[in-house]
Every structure is written in C-alpha cells, then in structure tokens.
Design an enzyme around this catalytic site. Structure first.
Site, PDB file in Angstrom:
ATOM      1  CB  ALA A 227      -0.901   0.007   1.232  1.00 27.13           C
ATOM      2  CB  CYS A 228       2.369   3.708  -1.283  1.00 24.29           C
ATOM      3  SG  CYS A 228       3.711   3.135  -0.226  1.00 24.29           S
ATOM      4  CB  THR A 229      -2.340   6.788  -1.309  1.00 18.09           C
ATOM      5  OG1 THR A 229      -2.923   5.515  -1.039  1.00 18.09           O
ATOM      6  CG2 THR A 229      -3.293   7.609  -2.165  1.00 18.09           C
TER       7      THR A 229
ATOM      8  NE  ARG B  60      -4.389   1.520  -0.190  1.00 13.97           N
ATOM      9  CZ  ARG B  60      -3.410   1.565  -1.070  1.00 13.97           C
ATOM     10  NH1 ARG B  60      -2.938   2.738  -1.478  1.00 13.97           N
ATOM     11  NH2 ARG B  60      -2.884   0.463  -1.573  1.00 13.97           N
TER      12      ARG B  60
END
Length: 352
Positions: free
Chosen positions: A29-31, A240
């Site tokens: 995960a990363c945004t 996300r």
C-alpha cells in the site's frame, strides 16, 4: 519513452483480468495525491505503508554531491555503464534503509515519490544506457531536474535497474509534480517505460497499472460528491485510488499554507492503512508515515504514524551551495514538533 497523454478505453475482459490480478498478488500500500487546482500553493501528499520500519530519516542534500547510480550501499549492482552524476539542485528527502530516497522535494519545486507496483518490469539490462538502481530513481530527478518536463527528458537517456534491500525488491513506479502544476506517472510495464504526463494525473496508488486504474475510475462519477454516494472503503489500491479521487473533489480554496497542508493531510489520513488492517495473502501493512510537500513554498512536512506530532523543514533555512554539508534528522523522536529545520545534524558522509 512511451508517452500516454490520455486514458485509453480498455475492454471489460482486461478490467476483469486486472481485478483478478489485484486479488492474487502482493500489492503493497501507498498513495500519492497532488493538489494543483488552488491558487495559493501547489501541494502534494503521500502515505508510506510497509510491513516493517523502513528506518526513515529526513536528509537535506546541497548541490554538488557526486552520486553513483550503480550502487546499493556498498554493493555494485550495475556493473557496466552505471550512471554517474553531480547534483545540480539541493533537496530534502525521506530515505529508505539508507540506500535511497522514496520521497522528496528539491529547491526548484519538483516533487518525487516512489510507490510500490507489483506489475513493475524494468526489462533486460541495456548497457548502452547509463543504469540507475531503482532506489535512486527519485533522487536522480531531484538532483538534476527543475520541472516534470525536464525530468522526463533526462529519464529518456537512462535505464532504471532493479534493486533489493532487506529482502524487498524495488518494484516501484514514480510520481512527479512541480510548482507549475504539471504531473507525471512513470511505470515500467513489460520491460518498457510508460509515461502518463499531464496536470490531470493527480492520484497514484499501486496495482493494477495506472491506465487500468484510470479505466476503473471512469466507471464512477465523483465530480459532484455527496454524502449519500457509495464509496469504496477497504485498504486495497483500487479502493484507495477511488477514495482519494472522491475526497480530492471536495478540496476548498485554502486561505493559508496551514489550511492547504491540513486539507491534503486529511485526505492522506483517510487513505492510510490502520494498524492491524488485513492485506490479502500477506499479512499486515500499516501506514508508517505520511508526507506533505509545499512545492511553492519549498517546505516539507512529515508525520510518523507512531508519533502525535507533525514536523516540517524549510529548504530556505539550509545552505544548499556546493561544498556545504549534508544534514539529517531521525523523525522517530517524540520531542520533535513543528519546524525542525534547526534540529538537523551535519553528516560527515552522505548515505548514498
């Protein structure tokens, strides 16, 4: 490079395949969100989600630093025609494992963010192009480019090479933005770079690839967000991405930098991965930290999720001239709060 200026139509079969891929693969995960539609300041934010501490430090580098793009720490991984360069611009970055930068801002207002992409394929090594290990991809553009367009032109002349640290391969894609509002997403798919260049490309998460994320986003309409609008709420990259798009549509014209940073961090907190949230097939990937960049004011904000304090540094308060020292601070310090520009310590040697 392959340039994609607009999202293309993708068949339902391809979309179905991408969703199956998302469910089956290890999608960390990363945004990243870029807010370039207000008149006060161009600001961006990102989350860093990882199964362990990446041992982040905040480092400030002056101009004139010599870099070797072929090394990961002391290990040489690009044995033929490794890129060598001397930094043209000063920058502030968040480091990862001491071998590279995953996030940063330079003195000309260029921001760079490395996020995980399981679909990454850098392809076979082409020794006719200077090679740069992937953990230095962001640092290379921060050192050498003042704008997104300039960064893309430079990246045409080099090749990014897979790197590994602490048992993790650098399957990453790169987001760039600058103080003019320009933006780009660069991914290596099938061994070749694919570039989405334009101010409209403001959001990036992880798998599936960016063109497929855009196609999925076209199936919903967040242009007029309402409280009764269904909104995906899980921690996977598609949810996300769409949640970030929804809340980005609600951003208000800020009256101050304080408000602008608060608004972008509010979105980054909403798309963060809470402690203990399950990731299909491979355990827990909490959000480790969040950053916010004021590209206009050249200030860099950092929020460690295990600390209640937001800290920031002002590039204007550092000597970035050639021959000046590099500086570093460990943000994992409960006593740090607010402007910590004066808390950085001189480095005897740059980490990479």
């Amino acid at each position: 490079m392959i340039r994609k200026l607009h999202a293309s139509a993708i068949s339902a079969a391809v979309l179905g395949t991408s969703m199956a891929l998302l469910a089956a693969t290890d999608a960390f995960a990363c945004t990243r969100v870029f807010w370039n539609t207000n008149s006060l300041a161009k600001v961006s934010g990102r989350t860093m989600d990882w199964p362990e501490s990446t041992q982040p430090t905040l480092a400030v580098f002056p101009r004139g630093i010599a870099r070797d793009g072929g090394k990961v720490g002391a290990d040489v991984i690009v044995k033929e025609n490794a890129a060598q360069w001397t930094s043209k611009y000063g920058s502030i970055v968040t480091t990862i494992y001491g071998v590279g930068a995953v996030d940063g801002l330079n003195e000309r207002g260029l921001g760079a963010h490395l996020l995980y992409l399981n679909a990454t394929d850098f392809g076979q090594r082409d020794p006719t192009k200077p090679g740069i290990q992937a953990a230095l991809w962001a640092q290379y553009v921060l050192d050498n480019a003042a704008t997104v367009a300039e960064a893309l032109a430079l990246l045409d002349k080099v090749q990014i090479v897979m790197a590994e640290a602490r048992g993790h391969k650098a399957n990453v894609h790169l987001a760039l933005e600058d103080e003019s509002g320009d933006s780009a997403i660069i991914e290596y798919i099938g061994g070749k770079p694919v570039v989405h260049h334009g101010s409209e490309y403001r959001i990036m998460t992880n798998d599936p690839s960016f063109d497929q994320q855009l196609a999925l986003l076209q199936k919903v309409d967040f242009s007029n967000p309402r409280s009764d609008m269904p909104l995906p709420g899980n921690v996977n990259p598609v949810d996300r991405f769409q949640r970030a798009a929804y809340y980005s549509a609600m951003l208000r014209e800020p009256k101050s930098e304080r408000q602008a940073i608060a608004e972008i961090l509010a979105i980054m907190r909403n798309v963060s991965v809470p402690f203990g949230a399950p990731y299909k097939g491979f355990g827990i990937y909490n959000t480790e930290y969040r950053t916010a960049l004021n590209l206009t004011g050249k200030r860099y904000f950092f929020e460690l999720t295990t600390s209640p304090n937001v800290v920031w540094a002002d590039l204007a308060k550092f000597d970035l001239s050639e021959g000046a020292p590099a500086w570093e601070v460990d943000p994992d310090n409960i006593d740090l709060s607010g402007d910590i520009s004066a808390k950085f310590q001189k480095l005897d040697k740059v980490p990479f």
